[in-house]
Design a protein around this motif. Structure first.
Motif, mmCIF file in Angstrom:
data_model
loop_
_atom_site.group_PDB
_atom_site.id
_atom_site.type_symbol
_atom_site.label_atom_id
_atom_site.label_comp_id
_atom_site.label_asym_id
_atom_site.label_seq_id
_atom_site.Cartn_x
_atom_site.Cartn_y
_atom_site.Cartn_z
ATOM 1 N N ARG A 301 0.824 -1.212 0.000
ATOM 2 C CA ARG A 301 0.000 0.000 0.000
ATOM 3 C C ARG A 301 0.862 1.268 0.000
ATOM 4 O O ARG A 301 0.560 2.231 -0.698
ATOM 5 N N TRP A 302 1.967 1.248 0.769
ATOM 6 C CA TRP A 302 2.789 2.462 0.845
ATOM 7 C C TRP A 302 3.384 2.803 -0.528
ATOM 8 O O TRP A 302 3.587 3.970 -0.849
ATOM 9 N N VAL A 303 3.613 1.772 -1.352
ATOM 10 C CA VAL A 303 4.153 2.029 -2.683
ATOM 11 C C VAL A 303 3.100 2.754 -3.532
ATOM 12 O O VAL A 303 3.393 3.746 -4.208
ATOM 13 N N ARG A 304 1.863 2.257 -3.455
ATOM 14 C CA ARG A 304 0.787 2.904 -4.219
ATOM 15 C C ARG A 304 0.554 4.329 -3.716
ATOM 16 O O ARG A 304 0.385 5.254 -4.505
ATOM 17 N N ASP A 305 0.587 4.489 -2.390
ATOM 18 C CA ASP A 305 0.385 5.833 -1.822
ATOM 19 C C ASP A 305 1.513 6.768 -2.250
ATOM 20 O O ASP A 305 1.267 7.926 -2.611
ATOM 21 N N ALA A 306 2.747 6.263 -2.200
ATOM 22 C CA ALA A 306 3.884 7.106 -2.576
ATOM 23 C C ALA A 306 3.798 7.499 -4.050
ATOM 24 O O ALA A 306 4.048 8.655 -4.416
ATOM 25 N N ALA A 307 3.414 6.543 -4.899
ATOM 26 C CA ALA A 307 3.300 6.838 -6.328
ATOM 27 C C ALA A 307 2.228 7.889 -6.573
ATOM 28 O O ALA A 307 2.407 8.814 -7.379
ATOM 29 N N ALA A 308 1.110 7.761 -5.853
ATOM 30 C CA ALA A 308 0.024 8.729 -6.016
ATOM 31 C C ALA A 308 0.465 10.108 -5.538
ATOM 32 O O ALA A 308 0.186 11.126 -6.189
#
Ligand SMILES: [Fe+2]
Ligand SMILES: [Fe+2]
Lengths: 323, 102
Positions: A301-308
């Protein structure tokens, strides 16, 4: 909005024209008119298929760190990565039917969606990596080769892409099997044990027998399927028996015999009670698989959040620069 | 779909359509789609999903909602202007017997 599956009254003229298109062998594309039931059936099939590819990474992912050589490790990583790709090809196809991938993944993670029962069996030894590639991917190839002619264009195209990659999966598996079968007595016993455990679940991969397969007639009429479950299962058995003999392994079925008249390898009765139990969630690893999948999703999830966040910041910055 | 709960908020980014060029001189062809937060990530995801075995020497990613497509329902009248003009094809024209290279 009531979204429970129910009979939708379709325009009989449109329905007839749709069936005529199917009968002419035309492929149905996302923006074409299609019966609501066709859309639902395909959404169900494609999402279950995509989930199976994704969950299918778990039993093998288990063994990456324990692969016996660098060569085997590279192959296994590449294969597991392919399965992730297969999941994405099919989710992408399913989205053309008007569903959102995030919702499909939600359904998988909270246990509402089904996936292939085969992945609820444990991988107990390194030999399982060989036998999965040989039998499980082998069975998937038999299935997917026919699905590559499915009437829904995006599904068929995803299958063509997948079929091109599956042969590597099967061959790397069979190479492991053949190596162990020609190895020490302990190695040979290990691979025979794996075959004994995976044979029947592999046969179950083709789904219930034709006499107990409620969706089959409709899917055949719509040319989503071109062969019945039992026809595909028989094709798989006919292909596999000589492959087992070639490496001097036996298949755990005392009733297995060649029928000269039909040219088929006749096989014994499948334990459908076991099949239904695993589907119902009571297989040896159902809970473990879903927990592993949920953990992977949460840990990413942190990867998706960081990308967003990066996209938002970057987008805002370029908008300012342009102004 | 049976779904009594609100749609997921974990959208995994917008949808991008992916086009791959398989070899020098070939056109870019639609390969599929990916989800990504921005164009750069979309390109990387497209590479990982659609070009694991040298299937592409070039990639395009396009925001899915930027694509405008003809509608199948109107395909008949929409493409009609091109369907009834036999004189746009070389076979329409008669050539005297024996003349070559035309
Ligand atoms: Fe696969
Ligand atoms: Fe595979």
């Amino acid at each position: 909005m009531d979204q429970k599956p129910q009979a939708v009254a379709e325009d009989p003229a449109k329905l007839a024209e749709f069936q005529a298109r199917i009968d002419r062998g035309e492929s149905i594309e996302p923006k074409d008119w299609m019966p609501e039931r066709y859309r639902r059936q395909l959404t169900r099939m494609m999402s279950q298929h995509a989930h199976s590819e994704v969950v299918g990474m778990l039993p093998e992912g288990n063994w990456i760190t324990r692969a016996p050589s660098l060569r085997r490790k590279m192959s296994l990583i590449a294969k597991v990565q392919d399965e992730a790709g297969h999941g994405l090809y099919i989710y992408c196809g399913a989205e053309t039917l008007g569903v959102d991938r995030a919702d499909l993944i939600d359904q998988l993670l909270d246990g509402r969606a089904k996936y292939s029962s085969i992945f609820n069996y444990p991988t107990l030894s390194w030999a399982d990596m060989g036998v999965i590639g040989w039998l499980v991917d082998g069975a998937a190839i038999v299935n997917q080769t026919v699905l590559a002619k499915a009437s829904y264009g995006p599904y068929a195209r995803a299958m063509i892409r997948i079929c091109k990659e599956e042969n590597f999966h099967k061959r790397q598996g069979y190479e492991i099997v053949a190596t162990l079968a020609n190895g020490t007595p302990a190695q040979k016993a290990m691979v025979q044990d794996a075959v004994n455990r995976w044979w029947w679940p592999s046969l179950m991969m083709f789904g219930p027998s034709d006499t107990d397969s409620p969706n089959s007639a409709e899917l055949l009429r719509w040319k989503v399927k071109h062969k019945t479950n039992d026809e595909l299962r028989q094709r798989f058995v006919n292909l596999t028996v000589p492959q087992a003999a070639a490496v001097d392994l036996t298949l755990p079925d005392p009733d297995l015999r060649y029928d000269e008249a039909t040219k088929n390898w006749e096989f014994g009765a499948i334990d459908w009670a076991e099949f239904h139990e695993v589907i119902r969630g009571n297989g040896p690893c159902n809970r473990e698989r879903l927990e592993a999948r949920r953990a992977a999703h949460e840990n990413g999830r942190w990867v998706r959040d960081a990308a967003a966040a990066y996209a938002a910041k970057h987008g805002a910055a370029s908008a300012t620069n342009a102004a | 779909m049976t779904n009594d709960r609100p749609p997921s908020t974990d959208t995994q980014g917008p949808l991008w359509e992916v086009f791959t060029q398989e070899e020098q001189g070939a056109p870019h062809r639609h390969a599929g789609s990916v989800h990504a937060a921005d164009a750069e990530q979309a390109l990387q995801n497209a590479r990982d999903v659609y070009a694991r075995r040298g299937e592409a020497i070039s990639l395009w990613v396009v925001p899915a909602d930027a694509i405008v497509a003809s509608t199948p329902g109107d395909a008949g009248p929409f493409f009609d202007p091109g369907n009834d003009k036999a004189y746009r094809h070389p076979q329409f024209y008669k050539v005297p017997r024996g003349v070559r290279g035309l």
